[in-house]
Enzyme design. Structure first.
Site, mmCIF file in Angstrom:
data_model
loop_
_atom_site.group_PDB
_atom_site.id
_atom_site.type_symbol
_atom_site.label_atom_id
_atom_site.label_comp_id
_atom_site.label_asym_id
_atom_site.label_seq_id
_atom_site.Cartn_x
_atom_site.Cartn_y
_atom_site.Cartn_z
ATOM 1 N N LYS A 189 -0.721 -17.857 5.915
ATOM 2 C CA LYS A 189 0.531 -17.110 6.027
ATOM 3 C C LYS A 189 0.950 -16.721 4.613
ATOM 4 O O LYS A 189 1.510 -17.520 3.869
ATOM 5 C CB LYS A 189 1.590 -18.012 6.668
ATOM 6 C CG LYS A 189 2.734 -17.288 7.349
ATOM 7 C CD LYS A 189 3.487 -16.279 6.528
ATOM 8 C CE LYS A 189 4.743 -16.817 5.886
ATOM 9 N NZ LYS A 189 5.463 -15.773 5.112
ATOM 10 N N GLU A 264 3.129 -28.188 -2.753
ATOM 11 C CA GLU A 264 3.172 -27.844 -4.183
ATOM 12 C C GLU A 264 4.475 -27.088 -4.388
ATOM 13 O O GLU A 264 4.604 -25.950 -3.929
ATOM 14 C CB GLU A 264 1.992 -26.943 -4.562
ATOM 15 C CG GLU A 264 0.631 -27.547 -4.348
ATOM 16 C CD GLU A 264 0.272 -28.606 -5.369
ATOM 17 O OE1 GLU A 264 1.000 -28.743 -6.376
ATOM 18 O OE2 GLU A 264 -0.727 -29.302 -5.146
ATOM 19 N N CYS A 298 5.570 -21.675 -11.156
ATOM 20 C CA CYS A 298 6.097 -22.998 -10.840
ATOM 21 C C CYS A 298 6.019 -23.910 -12.052
ATOM 22 O O CYS A 298 6.869 -24.745 -12.269
ATOM 23 C CB CYS A 298 5.314 -23.594 -9.696
ATOM 24 S SG CYS A 298 3.550 -23.488 -9.966
ATOM 25 N N GLU A 394 15.557 -24.365 -11.486
ATOM 26 C CA GLU A 394 14.423 -23.467 -11.627
ATOM 27 C C GLU A 394 14.909 -22.023 -11.488
ATOM 28 O O GLU A 394 15.537 -21.675 -10.505
ATOM 29 C CB GLU A 394 13.387 -23.765 -10.535
ATOM 30 C CG GLU A 394 12.158 -22.886 -10.652
ATOM 31 C CD GLU A 394 11.113 -23.209 -9.594
ATOM 32 O OE1 GLU A 394 11.466 -23.280 -8.409
ATOM 33 O OE2 GLU A 394 9.939 -23.382 -9.969
HETATM 34 P P1 NAP Z 1 9.460 -19.926 -0.715
HETATM 35 O O1 NAP Z 1 10.637 -19.123 -0.437
HETATM 36 O O2 NAP Z 1 9.522 -21.389 -0.533
HETATM 37 O O3 NAP Z 1 8.278 -19.300 0.149
HETATM 38 C C1 NAP Z 1 6.974 -19.820 0.160
HETATM 39 C C2 NAP Z 1 6.308 -19.460 1.464
HETATM 40 O O4 NAP Z 1 6.978 -20.130 2.553
HETATM 41 C C3 NAP Z 1 6.367 -17.974 1.790
HETATM 42 O O5 NAP Z 1 5.185 -17.591 2.461
HETATM 43 C C4 NAP Z 1 7.569 -17.915 2.726
HETATM 44 O O6 NAP Z 1 7.559 -16.773 3.550
HETATM 45 C C5 NAP Z 1 7.382 -19.186 3.524
HETATM 46 N N1 NAP Z 1 8.577 -19.680 4.182
HETATM 47 C C6 NAP Z 1 9.879 -19.307 4.010
HETATM 48 N N2 NAP Z 1 10.688 -20.031 4.817
HETATM 49 C C7 NAP Z 1 9.898 -20.871 5.511
HETATM 50 C C8 NAP Z 1 10.158 -21.888 6.488
HETATM 51 N N3 NAP Z 1 11.390 -22.185 6.893
HETATM 52 N N4 NAP Z 1 9.106 -22.579 6.978
HETATM 53 C C9 NAP Z 1 7.857 -22.319 6.563
HETATM 54 N N5 NAP Z 1 7.545 -21.364 5.653
HETATM 55 C C10 NAP Z 1 8.562 -20.649 5.117
HETATM 56 O O7 NAP Z 1 8.962 -19.742 -2.200
HETATM 57 P P2 NAP Z 1 8.751 -18.386 -2.967
HETATM 58 O O8 NAP Z 1 10.092 -17.830 -3.315
HETATM 59 O O9 NAP Z 1 7.808 -17.534 -2.250
HETATM 60 O O10 NAP Z 1 8.019 -18.895 -4.284
HETATM 61 C C11 NAP Z 1 8.722 -19.444 -5.331
HETATM 62 C C12 NAP Z 1 8.683 -20.956 -5.296
HETATM 63 O O11 NAP Z 1 7.353 -21.433 -5.186
HETATM 64 C C13 NAP Z 1 9.218 -21.549 -6.550
HETATM 65 O O12 NAP Z 1 10.083 -22.610 -6.266
HETATM 66 C C14 NAP Z 1 7.980 -22.076 -7.265
HETATM 67 O O13 NAP Z 1 8.196 -23.126 -8.132
HETATM 68 C C15 NAP Z 1 7.108 -22.450 -6.137
HETATM 69 N N6 NAP Z 1 5.716 -22.442 -6.556
HETATM 70 C C16 NAP Z 1 5.090 -23.645 -6.709
HETATM 71 C C17 NAP Z 1 3.772 -23.703 -7.125
HETATM 72 C C18 NAP Z 1 3.078 -25.014 -7.294
HETATM 73 O O14 NAP Z 1 1.856 -25.045 -7.349
HETATM 74 N N7 NAP Z 1 3.776 -26.116 -7.355
HETATM 75 C C19 NAP Z 1 3.076 -22.524 -7.364
HETATM 76 C C20 NAP Z 1 3.736 -21.315 -7.192
HETATM 77 C C21 NAP Z 1 5.057 -21.290 -6.770
HETATM 78 P P3 NAP Z 1 8.311 -15.444 3.079
HETATM 79 O O15 NAP Z 1 8.083 -15.269 1.612
HETATM 80 O O16 NAP Z 1 7.649 -14.394 3.883
HETATM 81 O O17 NAP Z 1 9.763 -15.654 3.393
#
Ligand code: NAP
Ligand code: MG
Length: 491
Positions: A189, A264, A298, A394
């Protein structure tokens, strides 16, 4: 090296696939809905992408489970899965320019980075796990004369990979490569902000010989992720994204089938500059550590801890180093910083900058780039106390917060005083200082005299504390997608 005009010509002739990939076919959603995907550097619409819904999720999970149980992938000898995955890696390599271009158009990241980092590492990751899988075997422990025990590893079943938009394909590959190598059926996804490369590589997976239903891609919004996390026939969710959504996935697991979850999550990593560091190298490393990928990282070293003795000298060097990171057109081959992923992320980052202006001292940057249709923000630096919002939360944008400290103990105290623990950096020429501090830092990766040097697949990546659990990359990642079985025979 290509010119901007060449990339633009390639972009103009791209045929963008924007459907879901279910049971080995590109398909529309059962309720025909779509969402709009934009290029954040220009505001142009790239595609109307299929928005999957409950019926699509149900169908994909059913096919994934059926194929897992049929053994068309899960029961193949490891060397056969290896052969097919290597064929897939070769196809990804063949299509590397197209994939890099798709990634740049979809996310606004610089094309040079999309090639060298995102796509290169994706190919390498698929290859690495393909090559690893036929070297893994079980154990026969020596227990008792009348007993024979075999400890074996088996694939888990249906693995759902839910990934973010900052490194769309590379983050996905860190999940799907080990999960597929281990014999699972994978449902990917992608984020609705960047679904295009995930969709594209699914067709190449089929071409390489991955059986229908073993690798599927479900574009859509967060609700698709939520349905997968809640599904009783999904055996594992492997997630990269925010800590807030990670928490929801843990709750979904707890309230459904206790599926395995690997998270992650976010970070607010400390990059510590000791007074005895090579300050020029540190300034360049610190700038790259927080401005690379527009700061949408991240592991961004977004809290820069500077020993007071070298302030303000270090800030001057950092300001100079940051000049290289001015945002520019992502299709120029030498651009280092591109566009912010979308309007909402742009607003979030500008909101933090506004807060920073109130609670801290702005040293440079702080403005959006005007005169463009895209979302661009200057590299920005604040000096702050450790307890402000911009020093603790963050931001996920090109915003760096410098915090001053007097001695090693204080640096460690500030560095560890965070709910996160993803990465940490130490800049010093004293190897004793470096080692002593690295042992005390509560973070999944510690970089000494470098930052974010983690391209190699041998290096595990993941966080302490609320930055998550489990590790991507390395053989540790394979363990996440296999159950361990003990078989005991009485002789
Ligand atoms: P996000 O909002 O948490 O979204 C991540 C994924 O989860 C997307 O595919 C999103 O779909 C989906 N999602 C949203 N709501 C959900 C729910 N209730 N249940 C299941 N899945 C759901 O994060 P983001 O804004 O895309 O990315 C930024 C974050 O990722 C930051 O906090 C960053 O630190 C973290 N990150 C961590 C790492 C690591 O390796 N630790 C690496 C990269 C990024 P949609 O986008 O389609 O809504
Ligand atoms: Mg997009």
């Amino acid at each position: 090296m290509r010119t901007k005009a060449e990339w633009q010509a390639m972009a103009a002739s791209l045929v963008i696939e924007s459907r879901a990939f279910i049971a080995g076919e590109y398909v529309t959603s059962q309720n025909s809905q779509t969402f709009t995907d934009i290029n954040p550097a220009t505001g142009e619409v790239l595609a109307q992408v299929v928005a999957c819904h409950e019926a699509d999720v149900a169908h994909a999970v059913q096919v994934a489970k059926q194929q897992f149980e049929a053994g068309c992938w899960s029961a193949l000898p490891a060397r056969e899965r290896k052969r097919i995955l290597l064929a897939w890696a070769a196809l990804l390599r063949e299509h590397a320019e197209e994939l890099a271009l798709l990634e740049t158009l979809d996310t606004g990241k610089p094309i040079g980075h999309a090639q060298a980092i995102d796509i290169n590492n994706t190919v390498y990751c698929v290859q690495w796990f393909a090559e690893a899988i036929d070297k893994i075997s079980g154990d026969v422990p020596d227990i008792a004369a009348n007993l024979h025990a075999v400890i074996s590893r088996e694939p888990m079943g249906v693995v759902a990979a839910i990934v973010p938009w900052n490194f769309p394909l590379m983050m996905a590959s860190w999940k799907f490569a080990p999960a597929l190598a281990a014999g699972n059926s994978v449902i990917l996804k992608p984020s609705e902000k960047s679904p295009l490369t995930a969709i594209r590589v699914a067709g190449l997976a089929k071409q390489a010989g991955i059986p229908d239903g073993v690798f599927q891609v479900l574009p859509g919004d967060g609700s698709v992720g939520a349905m997968l996390a809640q599904h009783m026939d999904v055996d594992c969710v492997t997630f990269t994204g925010s800590t807030a959504v990670g928490r929801k996935i843990a709750q979904a697991s707890a309230s459904s089938n206790l599926k395995r979850i690997w998270l992650e999550l976010g970070g607010k990593s400390a990059n510590i500059v000791m007074a005895d560091a090579d300050l020029q190298a540190a300034a360049e490393g610190v700038a790259a550590g927080v401005f690379f990928n527009q700061g949408e990282m991240c592991s961004a070293g977004s809290r820069v801890l500077v020993q007071r003795a070298v302030y303000p000298q270090f800030i001057d060097l950092l300001e100079h180093a940051a000049k290289a990171w001015q945002p520019a057109d992502p299709l120029e081959q030498n651009t280092l910083m591109g566009a912010i992923i979308d309007r909402s992320q742009f607003d979030k980052v500008m909101g933090y900058i506004a807060v920073g202006r109130e609670e801290a001292e702005l040293i440079f940057g702080g403005e959006a780039v005007s005169g463009t249709a895209g979302w661009f923000i200057q590299p920005t630096l604040f000096v702050s106390s450790p307890d402000t919002k911009i020093a603790r939360e963050e931001i996920f944008g090109p915003v760096c917060t410098v915090i001053l400290f007097d001695d090693e103990a204080q640096a460690l105290q500030i560095a560890n005083d965070s709910i996160y623990g993803l990465g940490a950096g130490i800049w010093t020429q004293n190897i004793g200082t470096a080692y002593r501090m690295s042992r005390k830092l509560r973070a999944g990766s510690v970089w000494i005299n470098c930052y974010e040097e983690s391209g190699d697949q041998n290096l595990p990546f993941g966080g302490y504390k609320q930055s998550g659990n489990g590790r991507d990359k390395s053989l540790h990642a394979l363990d996440k997608y296999m159950e361990i079985k003990t078989t005991l025979l009485k002789i």
